[in-house]
Design an enzyme around this catalytic site. Structure first.
Site, mmCIF file in Angstrom:
data_model
loop_
_atom_site.group_PDB
_atom_site.id
_atom_site.type_symbol
_atom_site.label_atom_id
_atom_site.label_comp_id
_atom_site.label_asym_id
_atom_site.label_seq_id
_atom_site.Cartn_x
_atom_site.Cartn_y
_atom_site.Cartn_z
ATOM 1 C CE1 TYR A 38 32.213 60.111 62.992
ATOM 2 C CE2 TYR A 38 30.079 59.075 63.235
ATOM 3 C CZ TYR A 38 31.027 59.700 62.451
ATOM 4 O OH TYR A 38 30.770 59.932 61.126
ATOM 5 C CG PHE A 42 39.031 63.254 60.518
ATOM 6 C CD1 PHE A 42 38.144 62.230 60.256
ATOM 7 C CD2 PHE A 42 40.023 63.046 61.459
ATOM 8 C CE1 PHE A 42 38.227 61.021 60.922
ATOM 9 C CE2 PHE A 42 40.124 61.831 62.129
ATOM 10 C CZ PHE A 42 39.218 60.825 61.855
ATOM 11 C CG ASP A 43 33.063 62.196 60.094
ATOM 12 O OD1 ASP A 43 32.141 63.037 60.010
ATOM 13 O OD2 ASP A 43 32.900 60.994 59.821
ATOM 14 C CB ILE A 49 38.599 51.927 60.386
ATOM 15 C CG1 ILE A 49 38.121 52.664 61.636
ATOM 16 C CG2 ILE A 49 38.619 52.842 59.174
ATOM 17 C CD1 ILE A 49 39.005 53.832 62.066
ATOM 18 C CE1 TYR A 97 38.728 55.338 56.512
ATOM 19 C CE2 TYR A 97 39.424 56.504 58.474
ATOM 20 C CZ TYR A 97 38.421 56.005 57.682
ATOM 21 O OH TYR A 97 37.112 56.156 58.046
ATOM 22 C CG PHE A 117 37.330 57.827 65.961
ATOM 23 C CD1 PHE A 117 36.309 58.464 65.267
ATOM 24 C CD2 PHE A 117 38.378 57.279 65.249
ATOM 25 C CE1 PHE A 117 36.328 58.554 63.888
ATOM 26 C CE2 PHE A 117 38.412 57.359 63.864
ATOM 27 C CZ PHE A 117 37.383 57.999 63.180
#
Length: 194
Positions: free
Chosen positions: A115, A125-126, A143, A169, A186
């Site tokens: 992902y 961010f990830d 989440i 979040y 995502f």
């Protein structure tokens, strides 16, 4: 010129800019610095100064939260109009990048996924892709937008999820990377249901 004094001023000024304190009266600021360093009495007590700064920080955070929430809502409203975007009753949006043909997970399953997560301004961010290793996790331990969305996929599928803040979040955000009220994007590739 005293290099250290100037360097300290630069560092403090950059920090102030980062906090959104761009309109600081530099004369008052310099006077406060001089008074404290010289051990003189100050115009505010330490508690008054701390309270003033806390009130400023809370106001800045409130303004940023309002901005993030509106930006996310506007982004999702526009995104929902695009071809190929499916909008679910929860507010989760997705597009199918590649359909899969394998097993389809339940919320109680563990899954292995690649992902990449981004803010709506495209800031990553990830990313398991960047780490070079897929992630394994219980689907009901992430989440809500992921829990709901990944259950729609079959092994081998790759979807793009557009997740409103309340399925991400929420009002708190996550660490320094995900602000409060942030809508997230995502790309998720379901490798395996375990």
């Amino acid at each position: 010129m005293d290099k250290l004094s100037y360097a300290l001023g630069m560092v403090i000024a950059e920090n102030l800019k980062g906090l959104g304190a761009n309109n600081v009266d530099t004369t008052d600021f310099a006077k406060a610095v001089a008074d404290v360093l010289a051990g003189k009495s100050t115009e505010l007590t330490p508690i008054e100064a701390q309270t003033t700064v806390q009130e400023f920080m809370q106001k800045q955070e409130s303004e940023r939260s309002k901005f993030m929430r509106k930006a996310g809502e506007d982004f999702l409203a526009e995104n929902a109009k695009k071809d190929g975007v499916v909008v679910l009753p929860s507010g989760l949006q997705y597009t199918v990048l590649t359909e899969g043909t394998g097993a389809q997970p339940k919320a109680t399953d563990q899954v292995q996924c690649h992902y990449e997560g981004r803010l709506i301004d495209e800031t990553v961010f990830d990313s398991s892709y960047q780490r070079g290793e897929p992630a394994v996790f219980p689907l009901n331990g992430v989440i809500a937008g992921w829990t709901e969305g990944v259950q729609l996929m079959k092994e081998g599928a790759k979807y793009r999820f557009f997740i409103p803040y309340n399925l991400a979040y929420g009002e708190r955000g996550a660490g320094n990377s995900i602000p409060p009220y942030a809508a997230l994007v995502f790309d998720v590739e379901l490798i395996k249901v375990m």
